[in-house]
Design an enzyme around this catalytic site. Structure first.
Site, PDB file in Angstrom:
ATOM      1  N   ASP A 216       6.529  -3.584  14.114  1.00  0.00           N
ATOM      2  CA  ASP A 216       6.866  -2.407  13.305  1.00  0.00           C
ATOM      3  C   ASP A 216       7.195  -1.173  14.136  1.00  0.00           C
ATOM      4  O   ASP A 216       7.775  -0.218  13.635  1.00  0.00           O
ATOM      5  CB  ASP A 216       5.708  -2.066  12.364  1.00  0.00           C
ATOM      6  CG  ASP A 216       5.488  -3.130  11.302  1.00  0.00           C
ATOM      7  OD1 ASP A 216       6.474  -3.816  10.951  1.00  0.00           O
ATOM      8  OD2 ASP A 216       4.353  -3.272  10.827  1.00  0.00           O
ATOM      9  N   ASP A 240       6.820   3.556  13.291  1.00  0.00           N
ATOM     10  CA  ASP A 240       5.996   3.341  12.098  1.00  0.00           C
ATOM     11  C   ASP A 240       4.757   4.224  12.184  1.00  0.00           C
ATOM     12  O   ASP A 240       4.875   5.438  12.214  1.00  0.00           O
ATOM     13  CB  ASP A 240       5.648   1.861  11.967  1.00  0.00           C
ATOM     14  CG  ASP A 240       5.065   1.512  10.604  1.00  0.00           C
ATOM     15  OD1 ASP A 240       5.363   2.231   9.636  1.00  0.00           O
ATOM     16  OD2 ASP A 240       4.320   0.531  10.507  1.00  0.00           O
ATOM     17  N   ASP A 244      -2.331   1.958  13.192  1.00  0.00           N
ATOM     18  CA  ASP A 244      -2.481   1.204  11.946  1.00  0.00           C
ATOM     19  C   ASP A 244      -3.560   0.156  12.139  1.00  0.00           C
ATOM     20  O   ASP A 244      -3.553  -0.576  13.146  1.00  0.00           O
ATOM     21  CB  ASP A 244      -1.169   0.516  11.555  1.00  0.00           C
ATOM     22  CG  ASP A 244      -0.166   1.467  10.909  1.00  0.00           C
ATOM     23  OD1 ASP A 244      -0.455   2.686  10.870  1.00  0.00           O
ATOM     24  OD2 ASP A 244       0.884   0.993  10.459  1.00  0.00           O
ATOM     25  N   ARG A 296      -0.965  11.036   5.940  1.00  0.00           N
ATOM     26  CA  ARG A 296      -1.748   9.872   6.396  1.00  0.00           C
ATOM     27  C   ARG A 296      -2.608  10.194   7.613  1.00  0.00           C
ATOM     28  O   ARG A 296      -2.434   9.626   8.683  1.00  0.00           O
ATOM     29  CB  ARG A 296      -0.837   8.680   6.706  1.00  0.00           C
ATOM     30  CG  ARG A 296      -0.081   8.166   5.506  1.00  0.00           C
ATOM     31  CD  ARG A 296       0.585   6.829   5.806  1.00  0.00           C
ATOM     32  NE  ARG A 296       1.235   6.288   4.619  1.00  0.00           N
ATOM     33  CZ  ARG A 296       1.794   5.086   4.547  1.00  0.00           C
ATOM     34  NH1 ARG A 296       1.761   4.297   5.609  1.00  0.00           N
ATOM     35  NH2 ARG A 296       2.368   4.675   3.442  1.00  0.00           N
TER      36      ARG A 296
END
Length: 491
Positions: A216, A240, A244, A296
């Site tokens: 990603d 991205d 994560d 986020r």
């Protein structure tokens, strides 16, 4: 006299009546998941308060400048000879990732070659060759270097990537992947400009090289990873996410890092319907979310996320978001809202109506709200248990400066000196609203144990007493039932 059938009924009644209590107490969906996450959060509070009080109680004239009140940094940085005992760092983590051993006990591996020409047969002396080894390794760097990855860097278990003392930058294709591994520490590394790559063969261990699909472009990707600690890193400009964590990753601490110039900063959880992520537990502490961050920070699905003593100096949409009922415990952070009147809210429930999220446990305690920032609590966050004044002194903003003063890589550019920031009136959650300019100056000696964390009651840190009592009684009753049966049948 007990008949065998009645004894069996009693046994089954005890067993099935106890099962819900036991499962409620130990509802574990993932290995390495802590059964009582509130205990971990309380231990973080204790460690921070202890470090702050130690610093504040020193005489002003002889105050040791190495003590910041940050328990991670104070653990190792005050030793002028820390370079002779680098592995002491492994004992300094806090929160859910504190058990991450990294390469503790292993050999020191010195990266002397910044090249990354062959992802299948990496050259000895390169970072890629170091991270795929099976034995524990403490990886350091011979000099400043920029490593431009050809493809994603797949890290094996029991590795520490320690960039202290030099300037190490990782960029290029794929960046850092921790997939189905455990006990990894990444420290003092600058990760940026990560691009998607893959559809090729990449080596993940000395004995295995396999096909990898397209990545990603995350800065650091955690996929089914456990016992991970990311500390003092600087991350920006990736395709991205910057970090994560998905697919059942847990036991994670992300601390002392600097995040900037990115839209979707941090994702915790694979998708709303992926139930194993209910066991995800992450501590996010002492980080600086700086210029160019949009949203986020983090965005959470399920799990228990402890967000503590971070400095949010910019967001453009929201700071903390979530879906699928995560528990979010926000304590002692400074949230500075943007000028945009439509982006003042710290929190966002993503694609969920209020009827669904009203019982989610999102709580704020001792957070500093600046420029009209506001946090919308829910569930236990609205109960009397957390509604008490948290006694967070308004001067805690100075403590946030102190606690996050080294966020990012040591000696690296913070990147925010040229960005004008408006510090308007602010309020402290759980305390009386006040209007203050940004505090300046030194420390405050008032109530050092209550500055960061208030004295509001916390959820029980031990198993429910009724469940515990019944459980131990059953251990006494059930054997006696069988003894009684055996005696009567023998008679």
């Amino acid at each position: 006299m007990l008949l065998p059938g009645s004894a069996t009924c009693i046994f089954l009644f005890c067993f099935f009546s106890l099962t819900p209590l036991i499962s409620a107490t130990h509802n574990l969906t993932l290995p390495h998941q802590h059964p009582y996450p509130e205990v971990v959060a309380q231990e973080v509070q204790r460690r921070v308060n202890e470090s702050i009080s130690r610093r504040l109680l020193l005489p002003t004239i002889s105050k040791d400048q190495c003590l910041t009140g940050n328990p991670i940094d104070d653990c190792w940085q005050c030793d002028p000879n820390w370079g002779n005992n680098r592995q002491r760092l492994a004992d300094c983590a806090i929160g859910f990732g504190q058990a991450a051993m990294g390469g503790k006990g292993g050999m020191i591996y010195v990266v002397s070659d910044s090249s990354d020409a062959d992802a299948v047969n990496p050259k000895p002396g390169t970072l890629r060759h170091a991270v795929i080894q099976t034995e524990p390794l403490w990886i350091i760097f011979a000099a400043d270097m920029t490593i431009k990855l050809k493809h994603e860097l797949i890290v094996n278990s029991y590795k520490t990537i320690d960039g202290r003392g030099v300037n190490v930058q990782i960029t290029g294709n794929g960046c850092i992947t921790l997939q189905y591994v455990s006990n990894v520490i990444i420290h003092n590394i600058h990760v940026y400009n990560c691009l998607p790559s893959g559809n090729t063969i990449i080596r993940s261990s000395p004995t295995h090289a396999g096909w990898r699909g397209r990545s990603d472009g995350d800065g650091i990707s955690l996929y089914g990873a456990r016992n991970i600690w990311i500390d003092h890193c600087a991350l920006s400009h990736c395709t991205d996410g910057l970090i994560d964590a998905i697919m059942g990753s847990t036991a994670i601490t992300i601390s002392n890092s600097y995040f900037s110039h990115h839209d979707e900063v941090m994702l915790l959880g694979h998708e709303d319907g992926y139930m194993p992520d209910s066991g995800m537990q992450v501590t996010i502490a002492f980080n600086h979310f700086g210029e160019g961050c949009v949203q986020r920070m983090p965005r959470c699905r399920r799990g228990y996320i402890h967000v503590v003593n971070n400095d949010y100096t910019e967001w453009q949409m929201y700071a903390i978001g979530g879906s699928a009922n995560p528990t979010i415990n926000s304590q002692g952070n400074r949230y500075i809202a943007p000028v945009d009147p439509n982006a003042k809210e710290v929190t966002k429930r993503v694609d969920t109506n209020e009827g669904e999220w009203s019982d989610w446990n999102w709580r704020t305690e001792g957070d500093m709200m600046i420029n009209g920032a506001y946090f919308v609590p829910s569930g236990n966050g609205l109960s009397n248990e957390y509604a008490k004044a948290s006694s967070l002194d308004p001067q805690s903003a100075v403590l946030i400066d102190q606690l996050t003063m080294h966020a990012g890589v040591f000696g690296g550019p913070r990147g925010d000196n040229s960005i004008p920031i408006s510090y308007g009136g602010g309020t402290t959650t759980g305390a009386t609203s006040n209007s203050h300019a940004r505090p300046t100056g030194g420390d405050s000696a008032d109530d050092p144990f209550g500055m960061i964390f208030g004295n509001a009651a916390a959820p029980p840190s031990s198993p429910p007493p009724i469940a515990t009592t019944i459980f131990f009684l059953s251990l006494l009753i059930i054997p006696n039932l069988y003894l009684n049966i055996a005696t009567n049948q023998g008679g």
